[in-house]
Write a protein that holds these residues in place. Structure first.
Motif, PDB file in Angstrom:
ATOM      1  N   GLY A  88       0.866  -1.075  -0.047  1.00 42.34           N
ATOM      2  CA  GLY A  88       0.013   0.043  -0.017  1.00 42.34           C
ATOM      3  C   GLY A  88       0.857   1.199  -0.122  1.00 42.34           C
ATOM      4  N   ALA A  89       0.364   2.225  -0.964  1.00 44.05           N
ATOM      5  CA  ALA A  89       1.143   3.534  -0.827  1.00 44.05           C
ATOM      6  C   ALA A  89       0.413   4.559  -1.500  1.00 44.05           C
ATOM      7  CB  ALA A  89       2.346   3.449  -1.740  1.00 44.05           C
ATOM      8  N   VAL A  90       0.752   5.771  -1.109  1.00 42.01           N
ATOM      9  CA  VAL A  90      -0.027   6.834  -1.906  1.00 42.01           C
ATOM     10  C   VAL A  90       0.197   6.830  -3.317  1.00 42.01           C
ATOM     11  CG1 VAL A  90       0.134   8.419   0.113  1.00 42.01           C
ATOM     12  CG2 VAL A  90       1.960   8.514  -1.638  1.00 42.01           C
ATOM     13  N   ASP A  91      -0.683   7.492  -4.190  1.00 43.41           N
ATOM     14  CA  ASP A  91      -0.746   7.310  -5.640  1.00 43.41           C
ATOM     15  C   ASP A  91       0.610   7.895  -6.175  1.00 43.41           C
ATOM     16  OD1 ASP A  91      -2.197   7.554  -8.299  1.00 43.41           O
ATOM     17  OD2 ASP A  91      -1.314   9.470  -8.009  1.00 43.41           O
ATOM     18  N   SER A  92       1.315   9.024  -5.770  1.00 45.80           N
ATOM     19  CA  SER A  92       2.415   9.487  -6.272  1.00 45.80           C
ATOM     20  C   SER A  92       3.658   8.550  -6.012  1.00 45.80           C
ATOM     21  CB  SER A  92       2.970  10.998  -5.779  1.00 45.80           C
ATOM     22  OG  SER A  92       2.909  10.756  -4.276  1.00 45.80           O
ATOM     23  N   VAL A  93       3.702   7.895  -5.162  1.00 47.45           N
ATOM     24  CA  VAL A  93       4.838   7.012  -4.749  1.00 47.45           C
ATOM     25  C   VAL A  93       4.755   5.808  -5.802  1.00 47.45           C
ATOM     26  CG1 VAL A  93       5.809   5.457  -3.093  1.00 47.45           C
ATOM     27  CG2 VAL A  93       5.242   7.478  -2.487  1.00 47.45           C
ATOM     28  N   HIS A  94       3.471   5.420  -5.822  1.00 48.36           N
ATOM     29  CA  HIS A  94       3.147   3.989  -6.819  1.00 48.36           C
ATOM     30  C   HIS A  94       3.553   4.429  -8.235  1.00 48.36           C
ATOM     31  CE1 HIS A  94       1.226   1.418  -4.217  1.00 48.36           C
ATOM     32  NE2 HIS A  94       0.112   1.961  -3.958  1.00 48.36           N
ATOM     33  N   ASN A  95       3.086   5.402  -8.584  1.00 44.37           N
ATOM     34  CA  ASN A  95       3.168   5.780 -10.205  1.00 44.37           C
ATOM     35  C   ASN A  95       4.622   6.700 -10.589  1.00 44.37           C
ATOM     36  OD1 ASN A  95       0.682   5.056 -11.320  1.00 44.37           O
ATOM     37  ND2 ASN A  95      -0.197   6.494  -9.896  1.00 44.37           N
ATOM     38  N   TYR A  96       5.402   7.210  -9.670  1.00 45.18           N
ATOM     39  CA  TYR A  96       6.396   7.970 -10.111  1.00 45.18           C
ATOM     40  C   TYR A  96       7.596   7.402  -9.591  1.00 45.18           C
ATOM     41  CZ  TYR A  96       3.151  11.043 -12.010  1.00 45.18           C
ATOM     42  OH  TYR A  96       1.872  11.627 -12.892  1.00 45.18           O
ATOM     43  N   ILE A  97       7.529   6.496  -8.518  1.00 48.70           N
ATOM     44  CA  ILE A  97       8.979   6.137  -7.646  1.00 48.70           C
ATOM     45  C   ILE A  97       8.777   4.670  -7.743  1.00 48.70           C
ATOM     46  CG2 ILE A  97      10.115   5.840  -5.670  1.00 48.70           C
ATOM     47  CD1 ILE A  97       9.822   8.740  -6.282  1.00 48.70           C
ATOM     48  N   LEU A  98       8.120   3.935  -7.476  1.00 48.07           N
ATOM     49  CA  LEU A  98       8.173   2.319  -7.510  1.00 48.07           C
ATOM     50  C   LEU A  98       7.600   1.363  -8.658  1.00 48.07           C
ATOM     51  CD1 LEU A  98       6.771   2.149  -3.815  1.00 48.07           C
ATOM     52  CD2 LEU A  98       9.271   2.248  -4.594  1.00 48.07           C
TER      53      LEU A  98
END
Length: 300
Positions: free
Chosen positions: A95-105
């Motif tokens: 589980g993560a916030v949207d911006s971490v999912h899409n731009y980091i991980l």
């Protein structure tokens, strides 16, 4: 109570309005309202505060308690639905916030899938304040939160810290690199809430967030609203992604926003499969650091 009711309730909370929930679930707003009303009638509770002229969604005390129950219901429903399909395999829930999912991980998720055999990934988007509760209740295995908290039996380690920068729509022949905060008109801002520290900094320069005319929930919506005079403040990983597509110019502010930090959260004692995933993520920190390195006008 059924899954459709729970799904509708959680969508209202996550998206902030009944209309957005209806749009996401491809049903009418009246259907969403009826599902919410059915829950309230069945359990004789009021879940949402309803005030005239107020469009944002807030939970009553009963709504807060029901929200935690709804999260458990959602997790159990998902697990039961996939019981047969996942037999013989292990599912790791992240589980993560949207911006971490899409731009980091997102590339690291692909690496996990290809390098660890017999593993299924369940990737869910949550708000930062939900992550710790979900970890504590064993509803997710690994979380990435933008908040640092101390919780018994929960392990927290900083994964990365990144600079916040200002972006505007690409303009040919523009060579400026730094910008004075006072030159930015809050009426032209696309506002995204990046946390409490960011809000305090923001209010120092432009006052309360109700001075902004457009507030959005996800960075992906920037591409739809970033017109000629508009501007936004985003983490450097997001700026780098939009810049690579030729969509924006990037600026540093003379009084910069506080950096944002992301923390990897998991139970203190985990099984071998979760440990494998966790260790792979930690071994990938050099890739993450490349995405979040400070902005440079020449080398970006």
């Amino acid at each position: 109570m059924n899954y459709g009711q729970i799904e509708s309730f959680l969508s209202i909370i996550r998206l902030g309005s009944l209309s957005k929930a209806a749009e996401q679930l491809y049903v009418s707003q009246s259907t969403i309202s009826q599902r919410l009303y059915s829950i309230e009638k069945e359990y004789d509770v009021v879940l949402l505060n309803r005030e005239k002229g107020v469009k944002s969604v807030t939970l009553t005390n009963e709504g807060e308690r029901f929200y935690q129950i709804a999260l458990k219901f959602e997790a159990l429903y998902s697990e039961t639905k996939n019981l047969k399909a996942t037999s013989g395999e292990v599912t790791i829930s992240i589980g993560a916030v949207d911006s971490v999912h899409n731009y980091i991980l997102k590339n690291i998720y692909s690496k996990i899938f290809h390098e660890i055999s017999g593993l299924r990934l369940a990737i869910h988007t949550y708000q930062s304040n939900e992550i710790y509760y979900l970890i504590d209740q064993n509803n997710i295995d690994i979380g990435f939160s933008l908040q640092d908290r101390i919780l018994k039996n929960v392990k927290v380690q900083k994964l990365f810290e990144e600079q916040m920068v200002m972006i505007k729509k690409k303009k040919e022949g523009l060579f400026e690199f730094e910008m004075d905060n006072s030159l930015l008109n809050p009426k032209h801002q696309l506002y995204i809430n990046w946390g409490m520290d960011y809000q305090v900094w923001h209010e120092k320069h432009w006052g309360p967030t109700n001075n902004t005319f457009i507030q959005i929930d996800t960075a992906k919506m920037l591409g739809d609203f970033l017109e000629e005079e508009m501007w936004a403040i985003v983490p450097v990983s997001i700026a780098r992604d939009f810049y690579a597509k030729g969509q924006i110019d990037v600026f540093l502010l003379n009084d910069p926003p506080p950096s944002r930090s992301c923390f990897q959260v998991e139970k203190g004692e985990v099984n071998n499969r979760i440990r494998q995933v966790s260790e792979l993520i930690q071994r990938s920190k050099s890739e993450i650091e490349e995405l979040v390195r400070p902005w440079d006008s020449k080398n970006h």
